[in-house]
Design a protein around this motif. Sequence first.
Motif, short mmCIF file in Angstrom:
data_model
loop_
_atom_site.label_atom_id
_atom_site.label_comp_id
_atom_site.label_asym_id
_atom_site.label_seq_id
_atom_site.Cartn_x
_atom_site.Cartn_y
_atom_site.Cartn_z
N UNK A 271 2.45 6.51 10.07
CA UNK A 271 3.92 7.07 10.67
C UNK A 271 4.94 7.15 9.57
N UNK A 272 4.77 6.71 8.29
CA UNK A 272 5.64 6.85 7.20
C UNK A 272 4.65 6.72 5.86
N UNK B 144 1.02 -1.06 -0.03
CA UNK B 144 0.12 0.19 0.06
C UNK B 144 0.99 1.20 -0.14
N UNK C 205 -1.76 -4.25 17.28
CA UNK C 205 -1.04 -3.77 16.13
C UNK C 205 -1.17 -4.94 15.08
N UNK D 235 2.74 2.60 2.82
CA UNK D 235 2.93 3.56 3.97
C UNK D 235 3.23 2.64 5.27
N UNK D 236 3.47 3.07 6.45
CA UNK D 236 3.52 2.10 7.61
C UNK D 236 2.82 2.74 8.86
N UNK D 237 2.32 1.85 9.50
CA UNK D 237 1.33 2.30 10.67
C UNK D 237 2.06 2.09 12.18
N UNK D 238 1.76 2.78 12.88
CA UNK D 238 2.13 2.56 14.16
C UNK D 238 0.92 2.70 15.05
N UNK D 239 1.04 2.12 16.49
CA UNK D 239 -0.06 2.23 17.53
C UNK D 239 -0.81 0.98 17.66
N UNK E 1 -2.37 -4.50 11.32
CA UNK E 1 -1.80 -5.11 10.03
C UNK E 1 -2.17 -6.22 9.18
N UNK F 14 -5.19 -4.87 6.79
CA UNK F 14 -4.71 -4.04 5.86
C UNK F 14 -4.04 -5.05 4.71
N UNK G 216 3.94 7.75 20.69
CA UNK G 216 3.41 8.03 19.29
C UNK G 216 3.69 9.69 19.00
#
Lengths: 140, 527
Positions: A58-59, A29, A90, A31-35, A94, A97, A44
């Motif tokens: 996050x990115x 996709x 988390x 992007x990167x996720x955090x949380x 992931x 997604x 965060x």
Amino acid sequence: MFHVPGVPLTAVVEQVEIKKLHCGDNMILGFSIGGGIDQDPVQNPFSEDKNDKGIYVTRLTAEGPAEKAGLRMGDKIMQANGWDMTMVKHDCARKILTKKKEDVVRLLVTRKSLEEAVKHSMGKCGPWQQKDTTYNDVMQ
Amino acid sequence: MDTESNYSGYSYYSGRSRGSHRHRERSRDRHKPRGKDSRSEKSVTINAAPAEPLLDDSAPGEQVQDDNWGETTTAVTGTSEHSLSQEDVVRITKDLEDSVGLDCRRYLTLTLAVVLGLLVFLTPLAFLVLPHLLWPEKLRICGTACEGLFISVAFKLLILLLAVWALFFRPPRAGLPRVFVFRALLAVLVLLFVLSYWLFYGVRILDSQDEDYQGIVQYAVSLVDALLFIHYLAIVLLELRQLRPCFSVCVTRSTDGETRHYNLGQLSIQRAALAILERYYCDFPVHNPALLSASKSRAAKHLAGLKVYNVDGPGNNAAAAGLAHSQSRAMIAAAARRRDTSHNELYYEEAEHERRVRKRKARLVVAVEEAFTHIKRMQEEEQKKAPGDVMDPREAAQAIFPSMARALQKYLRTTKQQHCHSMESIQQHLAFCISSSLTPKAFLESYLSSGPTLQYSRDHWLARRWTLVSEAPVTSGLKDATVFLLRGGDFSLVATSRKIPYIQMSEEYVDPKSHKFVLRLQSETSV
């Protein structure tokens, strides 16, 4: 944007539709996720409230599918393909997604500038000209 | 209540003293120079009247410490290093009666102590012997039981004798101004006790001529036991009570601000002052008046810069007093307003001095190291081979001293320590270092930093007679925020006490299994 148990959560969200890009064997996709509820919310950098355990972007890969679709860094993902992302682990996020069977991911994201934009436009044009849907989430 | 106890100058021995010891000290003191008269008289007069209004605005009292006081006294006599002889002190005091009363008091306490001691020691023996003397035929002979009691009486008396000597009759470390309250109380207690025993003995045994000798012996044994218990009480009151720290006393030297903090137990003010003085000699660096001359000259320059002219003409005394006050105010205001560059001078002067000291120190270190290379310790075998040209440490020191003497003297002059060390003492120290195989750095250490007062020669012990100045009576105990002053020589020590607070502690139990931890992650996954 912080959820208090028993109080309905209101946020202005934007729908972002991202088409997954085929990169070799897997689909990304961009992007990167955090949380997540199993992570440390204090670290965060994007959340307003440091107790917010939601999923944040996050990115962002430059010129990736996410950026092209309108996702921005620091966005909080409220919903992905109908699955709630405000109270998930988390790893669950992931998995949601990166489902192999899905080509497209429809995200409902929120950011601070959206709220201000709505207020601004409400002031100018009136309440029935809202561009984005208001997301109402009542949590028990 | 202002109680200035000046009696310490007469060196009281609290309660017990050695007559011969005192006589010897007296004759020795007679040969000491008498230069201190005018100084002490000056000290009395300066105390009574305040000095220039600029420096001393407060009402006259013992706590007044005139800045120029030390300066004046050393300038006048120049013999402040020698201790005061007893004759001088006795002459100086205006009160002749007191001096006569002192001697009487000292002898009186000594004789009382000896009499009490003899009474206490001989009473049990008298109890045992009198029945045999007065009514020997009526006495019932008791066998082994009595013999056992005799032995126990003998040993307990021996222990009592040793213990009393250890606690009361050892030579005193110092002379305190007032009598030692606890000792006096204990003496009174012992006297009452022994008298009551005699009373009972007289009435019940002597009058009725009791035949039961064993009972009499047991009576004597009980007396000795009770005396031992009183001695135990004496140990607790005199020795143990002051061991647990209760107060933290902050001691500051008035001239250069050196401060130390000591922990003391529950003591009377005079005993606390004694404890502080003993530690002063061991801890405080030696008092060097030469180091204070710089600040005094700066202060003098401040005053000399302004001149006050009286434009209105001479008035009467009342106006003059007010005038002096307003004059001083005007001077202070003017001094504050004018642009003073003395801070600049101080800064550069200090930097220059620092540089000079470091240069001299470098030269000194090099000279000493070079001098030490000329000396080598000879081994046993070599000694037998070359008997000529062998020196003992003293000669070796004298041989290498000239090469470092100049550098050392220059260094001492720069750091204003030259009067602390005489040639003799330096050579002695050098001989000591050579014989102990110390390195040059170890030899120099005693000249680079100033040590405690005890390390220097007797001249630099300065005042061995101290005056305790305090508002509370000196036999009262230390309390929180007690302040007293110890004046000796040309400086004084200000002591302030603070009580260690009462601590309320509660407990909390921690189960060892309750220590649990979680991992706080913040992972980032790319999708």
